[in-house]
Design a protein around this motif. Sequence first.
Motif, PDB file in Angstrom:
ATOM      1  N   PRO A   9      71.360  58.973   6.847  1.00 36.62           N
ATOM      2  CA  PRO A   9      70.889  57.855   6.010  1.00 36.62           C
ATOM      3  C   PRO A   9      70.922  56.482   6.663  1.00 36.62           C
ATOM      4  O   PRO A   9      69.935  55.734   6.601  1.00 36.62           O
ATOM      5  N   ARG A  10      72.006  56.115   7.315  1.00 32.44           N
ATOM      6  CA  ARG A  10      72.100  54.757   7.859  1.00 32.44           C
ATOM      7  C   ARG A  10      71.189  54.536   9.067  1.00 32.44           C
ATOM      8  O   ARG A  10      70.933  53.387   9.454  1.00 32.44           O
ATOM      9  N   LEU A  11      70.684  55.618   9.642  1.00 31.01           N
ATOM     10  CA  LEU A  11      69.798  55.495  10.798  1.00 31.01           C
ATOM     11  C   LEU A  11      68.328  55.577  10.424  1.00 31.01           C
ATOM     12  O   LEU A  11      67.463  55.640  11.303  1.00 31.01           O
ATOM     13  N   ALA A  12      68.027  55.559   9.134  1.00 27.24           N
ATOM     14  CA  ALA A  12      66.628  55.676   8.717  1.00 27.24           C
ATOM     15  C   ALA A  12      65.760  54.602   9.367  1.00 27.24           C
ATOM     16  O   ALA A  12      64.618  54.864   9.770  1.00 27.24           O
ATOM     17  N   ALA A  13      66.267  53.392   9.484  1.00 28.93           N
ATOM     18  CA  ALA A  13      65.485  52.309  10.078  1.00 28.93           C
ATOM     19  C   ALA A  13      65.256  52.525  11.566  1.00 28.93           C
ATOM     20  O   ALA A  13      64.322  51.947  12.138  1.00 28.93           O
ATOM     21  N   PHE A  14      66.078  53.358  12.213  1.00 27.67           N
ATOM     22  CA  PHE A  14      65.816  53.677  13.615  1.00 27.67           C
ATOM     23  C   PHE A  14      64.494  54.419  13.746  1.00 27.67           C
ATOM     24  O   PHE A  14      63.732  54.198  14.699  1.00 27.67           O
ATOM     25  N   GLY A  15      64.208  55.292  12.789  1.00 32.00           N
ATOM     26  CA  GLY A  15      62.938  55.993  12.801  1.00 32.00           C
ATOM     27  C   GLY A  15      61.767  55.034  12.738  1.00 32.00           C
ATOM     28  O   GLY A  15      60.756  55.217  13.426  1.00 32.00           O
ATOM     29  N   ASP A  16      61.881  53.982  11.918  1.00 29.27           N
ATOM     30  CA  ASP A  16      60.806  52.985  11.818  1.00 29.27           C
ATOM     31  C   ASP A  16      60.618  52.269  13.153  1.00 29.27           C
ATOM     32  O   ASP A  16      59.483  52.017  13.583  1.00 29.27           O
ATOM     33  N   TRP A  17      61.727  51.904  13.793  1.00 25.80           N
ATOM     34  CA  TRP A  17      61.638  51.241  15.100  1.00 25.80           C
ATOM     35  C   TRP A  17      60.989  52.163  16.133  1.00 25.80           C
ATOM     36  O   TRP A  17      60.079  51.758  16.870  1.00 25.80           O
ATOM     37  N   ALA A  18      61.440  53.419  16.187  1.00 21.20           N
ATOM     38  CA  ALA A  18      60.895  54.369  17.157  1.00 21.20           C
ATOM     39  C   ALA A  18      59.425  54.667  16.875  1.00 21.20           C
ATOM     40  O   ALA A  18      58.641  54.894  17.800  1.00 21.20           O
ATOM     41  N   GLU A  19      59.053  54.662  15.603  1.00 22.24           N
ATOM     42  CA  GLU A  19      57.659  54.933  15.243  1.00 22.24           C
ATOM     43  C   GLU A  19      56.723  53.915  15.895  1.00 22.24           C
ATOM     44  O   GLU A  19      55.709  54.276  16.499  1.00 22.24           O
ATOM     45  N   GLN A  20      57.051  52.628  15.779  1.00 24.49           N
ATOM     46  CA  GLN A  20      56.183  51.621  16.387  1.00 24.49           C
ATOM     47  C   GLN A  20      56.181  51.751  17.905  1.00 24.49           C
ATOM     48  O   GLN A  20      55.128  51.692  18.550  1.00 24.49           O
ATOM     49  N   LEU A  21      57.360  51.929  18.492  1.00 24.04           N
ATOM     50  CA  LEU A  21      57.469  52.051  19.948  1.00 24.04           C
ATOM     51  C   LEU A  21      56.566  53.168  20.467  1.00 24.04           C
ATOM     52  O   LEU A  21      55.766  52.969  21.387  1.00 24.04           O
ATOM     53  N   ILE A  22      56.673  54.340  19.866  1.00 25.85           N
ATOM     54  CA  ILE A  22      55.962  55.510  20.375  1.00 25.85           C
ATOM     55  C   ILE A  22      54.480  55.473  20.023  1.00 25.85           C
ATOM     56  O   ILE A  22      53.619  55.743  20.872  1.00 25.85           O
ATOM     57  N   ALA A  23      54.163  55.131  18.786  1.00 22.11           N
ATOM     58  CA  ALA A  23      52.765  55.155  18.354  1.00 22.11           C
ATOM     59  C   ALA A  23      51.931  54.126  19.122  1.00 22.11           C
ATOM     60  O   ALA A  23      50.845  54.441  19.621  1.00 22.11           O
ATOM     61  N   GLU A  24      52.417  52.891  19.222  1.00 20.08           N
ATOM     62  CA  GLU A  24      51.645  51.860  19.913  1.00 20.08           C
ATOM     63  C   GLU A  24      51.604  52.091  21.418  1.00 20.08           C
ATOM     64  O   GLU A  24      50.636  51.721  22.080  1.00 20.08           O
ATOM     65  N   SER A  25      52.650  52.697  21.965  1.00 14.93           N
ATOM     66  CA  SER A  25      52.716  52.895  23.411  1.00 14.93           C
ATOM     67  C   SER A  25      51.858  54.060  23.880  1.00 14.93           C
ATOM     68  O   SER A  25      51.309  54.030  24.986  1.00 14.93           O
ATOM     69  N   THR A  26      51.739  55.105  23.057  1.00 20.47           N
ATOM     70  CA  THR A  26      51.038  56.313  23.514  1.00 20.47           C
ATOM     71  C   THR A  26      49.692  56.541  22.836  1.00 20.47           C
ATOM     72  O   THR A  26      48.888  57.337  23.336  1.00 20.47           O
ATOM     73  N   GLY A  27      49.422  55.880  21.716  1.00 21.78           N
ATOM     74  CA  GLY A  27      48.197  56.147  20.967  1.00 21.78           C
ATOM     75  C   GLY A  27      47.005  55.377  21.513  1.00 21.78           C
ATOM     76  O   GLY A  27      46.667  54.299  21.029  1.00 21.78           O
ATOM     77  N   LYS A  28      46.375  55.909  22.532  1.00 14.33           N
ATOM     78  CA  LYS A  28      45.237  55.239  23.166  1.00 14.33           C
ATOM     79  C   LYS A  28      44.507  56.230  24.065  1.00 14.33           C
ATOM     80  O   LYS A  28      45.030  57.312  24.378  1.00 14.33           O
ATOM     81  N   ALA A  29      43.303  55.876  24.472  1.00 16.11           N
ATOM     82  CA  ALA A  29      42.525  56.687  25.425  1.00 16.11           C
ATOM     83  C   ALA A  29      42.349  58.124  24.949  1.00 16.11           C
ATOM     84  O   ALA A  29      42.338  59.060  25.749  1.00 16.11           O
ATOM     85  N   GLY A  30      42.226  58.304  23.624  1.00 17.04           N
ATOM     86  CA  GLY A  30      41.964  59.635  23.090  1.00 17.04           C
ATOM     87  C   GLY A  30      43.144  60.569  23.088  1.00 17.04           C
ATOM     88  O   GLY A  30      42.994  61.779  22.892  1.00 17.04           O
ATOM     89  N   THR A  31      44.342  60.041  23.293  1.00 17.79           N
ATOM     90  CA  THR A  31      45.536  60.887  23.275  1.00 17.79           C
ATOM     91  C   THR A  31      46.639  60.159  22.523  1.00 17.79           C
ATOM     92  O   THR A  31      46.417  59.119  21.925  1.00 17.79           O
ATOM     93  N   GLY A  32      47.836  60.726  22.524  1.00 18.85           N
ATOM     94  CA  GLY A  32      48.950  60.043  21.892  1.00 18.85           C
ATOM     95  C   GLY A  32      49.918  60.977  21.205  1.00 18.85           C
ATOM     96  O   GLY A  32      49.669  62.177  21.073  1.00 18.85           O
ATOM     97  N   ILE A  33      51.032  60.406  20.793  1.00 16.84           N
ATOM     98  CA  ILE A  33      52.072  61.100  20.036  1.00 16.84           C
ATOM     99  C   ILE A  33      52.121  60.456  18.658  1.00 16.84           C
ATOM    100  O   ILE A  33      52.127  59.225  18.540  1.00 16.84           O
ATOM    101  N   VAL A  34      52.148  61.276  17.621  1.00 14.86           N
ATOM    102  CA  VAL A  34      52.147  60.787  16.245  1.00 14.86           C
ATOM    103  C   VAL A  34      53.558  60.913  15.681  1.00 14.86           C
ATOM    104  O   VAL A  34      53.995  62.014  15.337  1.00 14.86           O
ATOM    105  N   PRO A  35      54.312  59.814  15.586  1.00 17.39           N
ATOM    106  CA  PRO A  35      55.657  59.908  15.011  1.00 17.39           C
ATOM    107  C   PRO A  35      55.579  60.149  13.504  1.00 17.39           C
ATOM    108  O   PRO A  35      54.769  59.533  12.809  1.00 17.39           O
ATOM    109  N   VAL A  36      56.419  61.042  13.020  1.00 22.08           N
ATOM    110  CA  VAL A  36      56.529  61.309  11.585  1.00 22.08           C
ATOM    111  C   VAL A  36      57.946  60.899  11.185  1.00 22.08           C
ATOM    112  O   VAL A  36      58.918  61.544  11.585  1.00 22.08           O
ATOM    113  N   VAL A  37      58.067  59.816  10.415  1.00 21.85           N
ATOM    114  CA  VAL A  37      59.388  59.316  10.020  1.00 21.85           C
ATOM    115  C   VAL A  37      59.420  59.137   8.512  1.00 21.85           C
ATOM    116  O   VAL A  37      58.385  58.995   7.861  1.00 21.85           O
ATOM    117  N   GLY A  38      60.610  59.156   7.958  1.00 23.35           N
ATOM    118  CA  GLY A  38      60.769  58.961   6.522  1.00 23.35           C
ATOM    119  C   GLY A  38      60.363  60.154   5.686  1.00 23.35           C
ATOM    120  O   GLY A  38      60.317  60.062   4.455  1.00 23.35           O
TER     121      GLY A  38
END
Length: 433
Positions: free
Chosen positions: A279-308
């Motif tokens: 429970p107390r780390l739920a916001a870590f998922g939100d932080w990781a979601e932006q990091l991973i989605a914005e960093s890898t989601g481009k050029a027709g590829t990417g990783i889709v984080p599923v959080v919450g």
Amino acid sequence: MSDAGAGGPSGGMADGTDAAVTAGHLQQSVEERLSAWEGDRVAERLWAKDGSLWQASGKAPHDLAAWMGWLDLPVAMTERIGELTHLRDDILRDGYRRSAVLGMGGSSLAPELFSRVFGASAEHGTELRILDSTHPDAVRGFREWARSARTLFCVSSKSGSTTEPNAFHAAMAEVAPALDFLAITDPGTALADLARSQEFRAILEAPPDVGGRYSALTVFGLVPAALHGVDLAGLLERATAMADACRRPATRNPGLRLGALIGEAARSGRDKLTILTSPRLAAFGDWAEQLIAESTGKAGTGIVPVVGEAPAAPEVYAADRCFVFLALAAEADPALARLALDLRRDGHPVEEILLADPFDVGAEFVRWEIATAAAGIVLGIDPFDQPNVQESKDATKALLAAYAEQGALPSTAPVVAEAGLSAYADVAVLGDS
């Protein structure tokens, strides 16, 4: 802090992506990748800021290296602990009991995590809240909260020209003097100029070679953490320990290992990175979601984080999933542990990370940033640029400029319209089909 290896025995799979592989096969790909990286001295080259690691992206190495200042942060920010602690002590002596971050995305997600993971101490810090919604009710409610006790406002924007923080500042400046504001931004921005002209309490500058989503351990994250009473020395000590561990050769490197896992998983059809937390780390998922989605989601590829997402029975998950479980030791949940075991038995790749205490969040920032950069190597993309984010910002600024000039937003005709319903779309994107 401990972390179990990914993967497990192959087993029955739920219906899903045909191209997805079982954890056993994926683990073999991960080990082969790490062995190749060890031969290519990837860990050593990463810390040397060798942009040629991402040559498959087509970007010039020096352009990539220009955004790798985040690797220096555990040491560089340790040297600024005294400065930030002094700022917090001054704030408390002046009677501030609350602090607020006015920011979006990379400027707000790490502070949100600190506010959730670390309890507030009236003696050593302020109550910390984050305003990251432009909904009028949210802004009005936040302003009333801030007026009920003396509040210090952190106007946080890397570019210094992001629309939302500027609007938040304007709203709060109606009820608070300039002395109750400090600016957190890059050097030479419009926000820094505004802070000087209006005589904000302070201007805290972040290194310009660190992108917003990699900025948790810059002043964007650590100033709010300090104001909240977080022991920065303890936090950065864990970050430094993880950075040291991530200098090891690839097969023994926790950051590169996680990056190889999530990158190879995506390549094999398991691109839905499902992050389940205590429970107390739920916001870590939100932080990781932006990091991973914005960093890898481009050029027709990417990783889709599923959080919450609420945990479900193992058979619910399709074969496009890769799982990471994060938990504080004090919140260890037998139900989540059983789910992780059952998912392994069903052939899903699973990584488990146990944080000894909240200070291990500092280590996880480093691990996940290195993992994200490493996943970019696997996917052949630049993990540091943000083409779609910048496109959205530019489009928003153009719309606001049009409204300021014409008194109305540009109007477009719907592609389909019926009574009570209109549909809008880009015809060029839709094509003839």
